[in-house]
Design an enzyme around this catalytic site. Structure first.
Site, mmCIF file in Angstrom:
data_model
loop_
_atom_site.group_PDB
_atom_site.id
_atom_site.type_symbol
_atom_site.label_atom_id
_atom_site.label_comp_id
_atom_site.label_asym_id
_atom_site.label_seq_id
_atom_site.Cartn_x
_atom_site.Cartn_y
_atom_site.Cartn_z
ATOM 1 N N GLY B 49 5.159 -8.127 -0.124
ATOM 2 C CA GLY B 49 4.196 -8.385 -1.183
ATOM 3 C C GLY B 49 4.148 -7.213 -2.131
ATOM 4 O O GLY B 49 4.751 -6.173 -1.880
ATOM 5 N N GLY B 51 1.569 -5.039 -5.071
ATOM 6 C CA GLY B 51 0.307 -4.847 -5.773
ATOM 7 C C GLY B 51 0.631 -4.332 -7.144
ATOM 8 O O GLY B 51 1.756 -4.481 -7.620
ATOM 9 N N VAL B 56 5.312 -3.655 -0.908
ATOM 10 C CA VAL B 56 5.269 -3.498 0.538
ATOM 11 C C VAL B 56 6.464 -4.228 1.140
ATOM 12 O O VAL B 56 6.678 -5.412 0.885
ATOM 13 C CB VAL B 56 3.954 -4.041 1.128
ATOM 14 C CG1 VAL B 56 3.931 -3.809 2.626
ATOM 15 C CG2 VAL B 56 2.766 -3.366 0.478
ATOM 16 N N LYS B 72 5.211 0.942 2.386
ATOM 17 C CA LYS B 72 4.680 0.782 1.028
ATOM 18 C C LYS B 72 5.337 1.811 0.125
ATOM 19 O O LYS B 72 5.344 3.006 0.432
ATOM 20 C CB LYS B 72 3.167 0.948 1.004
ATOM 21 C CG LYS B 72 2.581 0.596 -0.351
ATOM 22 C CD LYS B 72 1.104 0.282 -0.236
ATOM 23 C CE LYS B 72 0.550 -0.187 -1.574
ATOM 24 N NZ LYS B 72 -0.798 -0.715 -1.455
ATOM 25 N N ASP B 165 -11.846 -4.328 -0.794
ATOM 26 C CA ASP B 165 -11.143 -5.593 -1.009
ATOM 27 C C ASP B 165 -10.994 -6.352 0.298
ATOM 28 O O ASP B 165 -9.931 -6.859 0.615
ATOM 29 C CB ASP B 165 -9.778 -5.321 -1.656
ATOM 30 C CG ASP B 165 -9.146 -6.605 -2.205
ATOM 31 O OD1 ASP B 165 -9.902 -7.549 -2.509
ATOM 32 O OD2 ASP B 165 -7.910 -6.658 -2.319
#
Lengths: 247, 880
Positions: B49, B51, B56, B72, B165
């Protein structure tokens, strides 16, 4: 008339952006046709939206059609200083002035015989799109025009990409991936789509990543066409313009 | 065109443009995948994924150990100072944490081209909400999982890190060696609480970093910089809500692509539905169109009311009203699991009720009448009508209406109870409740509701001081719970204990020990000796022996309890309550040292356990009590002074408990005959009470501050007393009068009565008998309008009678005594109170004797023989 869009004019937008108009005016018939195709693909609908704010459906269509014809006939170019500002801004200013001109004139003269000879790309469904995107909008003309332009670029590029997937026989894949293009959806939905596609969540994400990269290439290509340059810094600047149109 | 996706394309783009473009802008032209197969010892396998500024990757570690990790990596071209700072902050945040429920940081470094990266646990799991649904977990299992998440978050908060979050996709559940473990991941936008906020607009500009607003706290939605750990508590609440009901609190009212601002308006407009109601709603909807396989599991899930309150407390809009920490939330859940009272309910109820009553004074009165209507037939008629309905649709509508009426009724009772607890006794309410017992008994169709109403109305009577009316209802409640849950259930025992405790305070006290023994035997027989109810029963046993003036028996129980190792396995709250009962027993048996030792331990317990923070003050006061009973005033003063100094340092002198401590110190000084010190210290308490006095605005936000206004009154009482003892009579009366004025402004009837009594007594003591007489008279009048119970007019009339007697105005005194006697006989409550009757009889006889001395011709009153008999029965012979 004081051009309302002078904020955007700045020396950092070089003349290269005007080459398209140049080919429209000075090029061979083939070059001219190609230039018109590119211009109308990008700007036909944004200009229609501007016109629709002042005219009826039919008249707005005529106005845009007539405007492009006049571009070919070159009789509008005296009104703009081509060494300043960007093409998109010029088109809006020129179009507004053309509309003013139309209002002063009798309607009868507007339908030129030459209109049948050129095919413009984005006419189809314009009115329903107008109703959806712009009818209720209260934004000023410039903001609205820029936004519609930006959206048109995004749509055209994605449409072109979908055709590419279709050519590769991957339409179903496109259909499954494109819904999560923004990746803004909750993880759970992504996972649901992944399993619907028979993929692991990770594989799905990678495919999505690839789709987005291809999409970006398509957008850059579209922008390059209207800019008539592939210079990365200018493309990047234009991408920023796309973003600004929505912020 | 073979496949035309025109419409699909447009729908994907429309409304998402800026997010789409910003994401594209974030992608860098150069593709990292090809040249980045290896980073250090990690082989990149696939992208998990991305951001705003990091990617990541799933990677495989291949050096010392072979395992899958999450890596990451900062995106290329994102190496601005600000982004680098943020990235390294996340790494530091992770490095500082080590908790089984947080994905751990394993390694960090830089790539060949200088980009920083760090390596974390790879949690290969499902999102927590999905897990709950797939596994069809029951309530207790869900609570257990959720407690672990609380523990992880508490750990982060203790390290000064706010997650910011929390949402289902950031809490994953993995089965590690067969143990189910939820793990919090992605502290990507977490920030250290001690740091200045990093460039917030960056986050908001890149829309996708912000994620969905469903899990954001109101203050986050407002876009303020002022976000603290309590924002995470809110998000926890949303998460928990969804784990239990399958949907987030404001889901359904929202649409995708809605801005934070639009969403905030929705959140502001209406508090979330109680989770249990939401679940019922969902079941109802599914019931119409059931999905295969879903109905069965979900219909088994029932959310108890206490859980509702716990979740709603976490979801309070005002963060001051949420749990102060994740640990407190977890502890309250622990209480819930152990069937103990939870913290969540009373404060928020009281808050709502206070607010509600303030806003709706007129409606409140009308509502009381509604209760009456509901209880005297309308509601019941509705209820019975339902069963008779033939048409199914009609019946359903009726059921729903009845349900609404009932829930209205129950919440209303709660609100009214709060009013009563504040010393306002609406007469209309008492009338409305009269005869409610019989009406409730008719609600046989719904035993749960019936039991609940018995409890509520009983409790209401109890708060109103109507003990005699409360007892049968509490008894009925106990019986109803036994019928519902079975004789050997924790619910039944708890209500029985509650009933016995009321009986101890207001009923046939002497029967309580036997009944308690009986209960203990039953609990032991079902193998629950040493559990919460068993210890609670022991606690009551100590209390009853104390009340029955048998300290030796209480002492025996206390020793047994303190030596029982099972005491340590109780929840902290129950353990503390049991220990405090032991303290009382030891105090009464004069084992002062032992009592003090337990209290010292208890103070440590309160300091180390977040659920006991509220009780710390009580324990301190208890410790001073023990010194006082012992007559060790010097030590008491010393302890009070120590604690005062500590609190002054800690709170910069703004701790409300300082008022109490100062008053206690003044008392010790007074016992030690340091009258000037007593005055000085009590005046300091008064000054503090005035300085801390809440503004009307503050009071609106937190009605609990009301008690600070009462403190002002009590501080004045103390000052008045010490001034009186020092011989400053004028000052003493002046202070008492001020206290009366404050109570009058405050509008609390109980406080007003108390203050007037204090003033009258002070006037009497300082020789102003006429003044005292008229104060008593005024008190009687003012109390009468407030729906006073018999105790008050009894005191007032009696006092006035005594004053006249002291003044030698025997004739007037006699008339007052007779008035009092008649009133006593006529009042159904007072006539049952033999102690009072004897007092009146004694006073009346005294009056008659005074009259008789003046004039031997005075006729003997008709009631005289009755008075004599009463006195004789009580063993008090008249002073003739």
């Amino acid at each position: 008339m004081e051009a309302p869009l002078m904020d955007y004019t700045s020396p950092q937008f070089p003349v290269t952006r005007w080459t398209l108009l140049h080919s429209l005016r000075e090029g061979s018939a083939e070059e001219s046709k190609h230039a018109l195709e590119i211009l109308s693909r990008a700007y036909w609908f944004p200009l229609y939206v501007v016109a629709r704010k002042r005219f009826s459906e039919i008249d707005a269509e005529d106005a845009v059609q007539g405007f492009f014809l006049n571009l070919l006939k070159r009789d509008l170019f005296q009104q703009a200083d081509a060494s300043r500002g960007r093409l998109r801004t010029f088109l809006l200013v020129a179009f507004e002035s053309y509309c003013n001109h139309l209002l002063k004139r009798e309607n009868t003269q507007r339908r030129g015989g030459e209109a049948e000879h050129i095919s413009l790309i984005t006419v189809h469904g314009a009115e329903s799109r107008y109703i959806k995107h712009a009818e209720a909008s209260t934004e000023d003309t410039e903001t609205l025009y820029n936004r519609i332009w930006a959206r048109t670029v995004l749509e055209t590029s994605l449409q072109l990409l979908s055709q590419e997937y279709a050519r590769r026989g991957q339409s179903p894949r496109f259909q499954l991936l494109v819904v999560h293009l923004t990746q803004a959806d909750p993880e759970e939905e992504l996972q649901a789509s992944a399993s619907a596609a028979g993929m692991t969540a990770e594989a799905y994400r990678v495919a999505l990543h690839r789709l987005r990269k291809e999409y970006r290439k398509k957008i850059e290509l579209e922008l390059a066409k209207t800019l008539d340059t592939a210079e990365p810094s200018l493309i990047r600047e234009e991408l920023n313009e796309l973003f600004r149109a929505f912020s | 065109m073979p496949d035309d996706f025109t419409d699909l394309v447009k729908s994907v783009i429309f409304g998402n443009e800026s997010r789409l473009i910003s994401q594209i802008l974030m992608d860098d032209d150069s593709t990292p995948e090809d040249d980045l197969e290896w980073i250090g010892p990690y082989r990149l396998i696939r992208l998990l994924g991305e951001g705003g500024f990091g990617e990541v990757w799933l990677a495989e570690q291949n050096d010392t150990v072979r395992r899958e990790v999450a890596l990451k990596l900062l995106k290329r071209g994102m190496d601005s100072k600000q982004v680098l700072g943020r990235f390294s902050l996340e790494r530091q945040a992770l490095a500082s944490m080590a908790h089984p429920n947080i994905a751990a940081l394993l390694d960090a470094g830089r790539t060949a081209d200088g980009r920083p990266y760090f390596v974390m646990d790879y949690v290969q799991g499902t999102s927590i909400t999905q897990w709950c649904q797939e596994k069809r977990l029951g309530v207790n299992e869900i609570v257990g999982l959720f407690q672990q998440i609380c523990a992880g978050l508490q750990h982060a908060h203790q390290k000064g890190i706010i997650h910011r979050d929390l949402k289902p996709s950031n809490v994953l559940v993995a089965e590690i060696d067969g143990v189910v473990t939820p793990k919090i991941i992605d502290f990507g936008i977490a920030k250290a609480t001690s740091e200045q906020p990093l460039d917030q607009p960056y986050v908001t500009r890149v829309g996708h970093v912000m994620g969905t607003p469903l899990y954001m706290s109101p203050e986050q939605l407002a876009g303020g910089m002022d976000v603290d750990t309590r924002s995470d508590i809110y998000s926890l609440g949303v998460l928990f809500y969804e784990m239990l009901t399958g949907s987030a609190p404001h889901e359904g009212k929202t649409q995708p692509g809605m801005s934070a601002e639009e969403f905030r308006r929705i959140v502001d407009a209406k508090p979330p539905a109680r989770p249990s109601h939401r679940l019922t709603e969902i079941k109802r909807q599914r019931g119409i169109a059931p999905k295969v396989g879903e109905l069965k599991s979900e219909s088994e899930l029932v959310i108890p009311a206490d859980l509702d309150w716990i979740i709603l407390k976490a979801l309070e809009r005002e963060r001051e009203r949420r749990y102060a920490s994740a640990a407190l939330l977890a502890a309250d859940l622990q209480s819930f699991l152990r069937d103990e009272p939870v913290l969540a309910r009373p404060p928020s109820l009281r808050y709502n009720a206070g607010l509600w009553v303030r806003r709706n004074r007129v409606v409140f009165a009308a509502a009381c009448l509604c209760v009456m209507a509901l209880l005297t037939g309308t509601g019941v008629a509705l209820w019975q009508a339902q069963a008779a309905r033939e048409a199914q649709a009609r019946a359903e509508a009726e059921a729903q209406r009845t349900q609404q009426a009932v829930s209205f009724l129950t919440t209303l009772l709660d609100r009214v109870a709060t009013e009563v607890a504040k010393g306002r006794n609406p007469e209309a309410l008492k009338l409305a409740l009269d005869g409610s017992e019989g009406k409730i008994r008719e609600l046989k169709g719904d035993p749960l509701l019936q039991s609940d109403l018995f409890n509520r109305v009983g409790w209401l009577y109890q708060t109103m001081g109507e003990r005699g009316l409360a007892m049968p209802l509490l008894k009925a409640h106990a019986e109803a719970n036994t019928a519902i849950y079975g004789a050997d259930s924790a619910e039944a025992w708890t209500t029985e204990l509650n009933y016995l405790s009321q009986m101890m305070q207001h009923g046939a006290r002497i029967r309580v020990p036997d009944m308690l023994t009986n209960l203990l035997v039953r609990i032991e027989a079902s193998g629950k000796a040493g559990g919460t109810q068993w210890f609670s029963a022991q606690r009551l046993m100590m209390q009853i022996w104390d009340k029955l003036r048998q300290p030796a028996k209480a002492q025996v129980v206390a020793h047994q309890v303190m030596e029982d190792p099972r005491l340590e396995s109780l929840s902290p709250v129950v353990m503390l309550l049991v220990k405090l009962a032991c303290v009382k027993a030891f105090e009464a048996a004069q084992e002062y040292e032992l009592a003090d030792k337990i209290l010292v331990d208890s103070i440590q317990l309160c300091l180390s356990d977040p659920t006991l923070t509220d009780r710390l003050n009580t324990v301190h006061e208890k410790r001073l009590d023990v010194q006082r009973s012992q007559g060790n005033f010097r030590r008491g003063a010393e302890l009070a002074r120590e604690e005062i100094n500590r609190r002054k340092l800690q709170s910069k002198g703004r701790d409300p408990f300082l008022i109490q401590l100062l008053l206690r110190l003044a008392e010790f000084e007074s016992f030690l005959k340091h009258s000037e010190q007593a005055i000085a210290v009590s005046r300091e308490a008064l000054q503090l009470a005035l300085a801390l006095a809440p503004t009307p605005e503050a009071l609106k936000l937190n009605p609990d501050l009301d008690t600070l206004r009462s403190e002002q009154m009590f501080a004045r009482f103390s000052v008045a007393n010490y001034e009186y003892k020092a011989g400053h009579h004028e000052e003493a009366v002046k202070m008492s009068r001020e206290a009366y004025q404050v109570a009058d402004e405050e509008g609390n009837k109980s406080n007003l009565a108390e203050a007037m009594l204090q003033l009258a007594e002070m006037q009497e003591k300082t020789g102003d008998l006429e003044g005292a007489y008229s104060t008593y008279e005024l008190r009687e009048q003012r109390s009468a309008t407030g729906g006073a119970n018999y105790q008050r007019w009894h005191e007032d009339l009696k006092a006035r009678c005594s004053i006249r007697l002291r003044q030698g105005r025997a004739k007037e005194a006699m008339l007052l005594a007779q008035e009092l006697w008649v009133k006593e006989i006529k009042s159904p409550d007072a006539v049952k109170d033999t102690g009072h009757l004897v007092d009146v009889a004694e006073l009346a006889i005294l009056c008659h004797e005074a009259l008789f001395q003046k004039d031997p011709q005075t006729p003997i009153p008709a009631e005289f023989a009755q008075w004599k008999k009463l006195m004789a029965d009580e063993g008090k012979l008249p002073t003739k």
